[in-house]
Motif scaffolding. Sequence first.
Motif, PDB file in Angstrom:
ATOM      1  N   LEU A   1     -25.213  20.605  13.121  1.00 50.55           N
ATOM      2  CA  LEU A   1     -24.627  20.644  11.787  1.00 50.55           C
ATOM      3  C   LEU A   1     -24.519  22.094  11.331  1.00 50.55           C
ATOM      4  O   LEU A   1     -25.431  22.890  11.574  1.00 50.55           O
ATOM      5  CB  LEU A   1     -25.489  19.857  10.795  1.00 50.55           C
ATOM      6  CG  LEU A   1     -25.604  18.351  11.032  1.00 50.55           C
ATOM      7  CD1 LEU A   1     -26.419  17.709   9.919  1.00 50.55           C
ATOM      8  CD2 LEU A   1     -24.228  17.711  11.120  1.00 50.55           C
TER       9      LEU A   1
ATOM     10  N   LEU B   1     -18.780  14.771  11.325  1.00 54.07           N
ATOM     11  CA  LEU B   1     -20.032  15.510  11.510  1.00 54.07           C
ATOM     12  C   LEU B   1     -21.166  14.576  11.935  1.00 54.07           C
ATOM     13  O   LEU B   1     -22.041  14.968  12.713  1.00 54.07           O
ATOM     14  CB  LEU B   1     -20.404  16.236  10.219  1.00 54.07           C
ATOM     15  CG  LEU B   1     -19.596  17.497   9.920  1.00 54.07           C
ATOM     16  CD1 LEU B   1     -19.881  17.994   8.505  1.00 54.07           C
ATOM     17  CD2 LEU B   1     -19.898  18.598  10.935  1.00 54.07           C
TER      18      LEU B   1
ATOM     19  N   ARG C   1     -24.784  17.296   3.483  1.00 55.19           N
ATOM     20  CA  ARG C   1     -25.717  17.074   4.591  1.00 55.19           C
ATOM     21  C   ARG C   1     -26.379  15.700   4.469  1.00 55.19           C
ATOM     22  O   ARG C   1     -26.553  14.992   5.464  1.00 55.19           O
ATOM     23  CB  ARG C   1     -26.773  18.180   4.608  1.00 55.19           C
ATOM     24  CG  ARG C   1     -27.790  18.064   5.735  1.00 55.19           C
ATOM     25  CD  ARG C   1     -28.757  19.230   5.705  1.00 55.19           C
ATOM     26  NE  ARG C   1     -28.110  20.455   6.130  1.00 55.19           N
ATOM     27  CZ  ARG C   1     -28.068  20.872   7.394  1.00 55.19           C
ATOM     28  NH1 ARG C   1     -28.639  20.155   8.347  1.00 55.19           N
ATOM     29  NH2 ARG C   1     -27.469  21.998   7.706  1.00 55.19           N
TER      30      ARG C   1
END
Length: 318
Positions: free
Chosen positions: A94, A84, A103
């Motif tokens: 994202l 990611l 995150r």
Amino acid sequence: MTDMSVEESFEALVRWQHDVGSTEEHASSLDTQLLEHARRLVDAYREEDPRVEVLAVLAAFHLSRHVALGQESSADRWAAVALLARCLIYGGELPSSLAPKLREDVLAEAVELATELLRMRDTDPADDPALADRAVDAWRRIKDATPADHPDRPGHLSLFSKALLMRHADTGRPADLEEALAAGAERVRAIPDDHPGQDEAMEELGHMMMMRLDVTLDHSDVDELVSGWEQALNDLPEDDPGRVAKLSSLGADLLIRHARTGALEDLDRSIAFTREALRVIPDDHPYGEGLQHNLNVAVELRSQLVEGDGQARGPAVP
């Protein structure tokens, strides 16, 4: 392994992702054949030619395995983080459903990757002219992905400015300098006034303003800096330890403005503020030597510029 086999693996994972998206049945990601498809894509991946769509589907696959396996899937979790992060800096988005902690880890990994791009560009700028573009793009995406109230946002803005200035040095594009200035100004606003990083942010912003001044000869940037330091000093108690840095910066910027405009008042104020900084600075302070040098320069300049009638001769530079 042929290109066709890689494409077939990609298509297989895309079909799987579509099915999982409609059923949320994560156990399907444990299928050994799907894992082989994922490994084939990873083996074929090349950092110099990333495919965002491949990174995204691989990240989704490993996230799904992480959900299916729970705490036993740390390897899948970190694989998803790495994928990611690359997806982010190379132009992907994202997932909005990404858990906050995940995150954060993705953002931290992206920062590592983007910092390495800066290091590579700084080490050998002629090796790959496209590195500056990649660094700018990566830091712009990191900046955009960082919430306004995130404690790391000022640092990300600083490195975004650095990437832009690197490219500006290569190309001379005014737009890069302007965007770097805008990011620097946002960084200053994002840092609390009493934070120790405020002085450094102001100094870096001042440096960029001086770069623009050298190109445009527009004194408004220096005026803005002087006003900013004056306001900062007015807001500080007399015994605040941050006062020395602000006095020093104000004195230096007044000296620069004098060099551009020839205003004797700026030179006199520069001398006064620098003397005040020297008066309150501890003997072992690292600014001491530089302050004394600046004061000597300003005093010598004044003695040269002021004639018998007390009038300045004019700007020190055109």
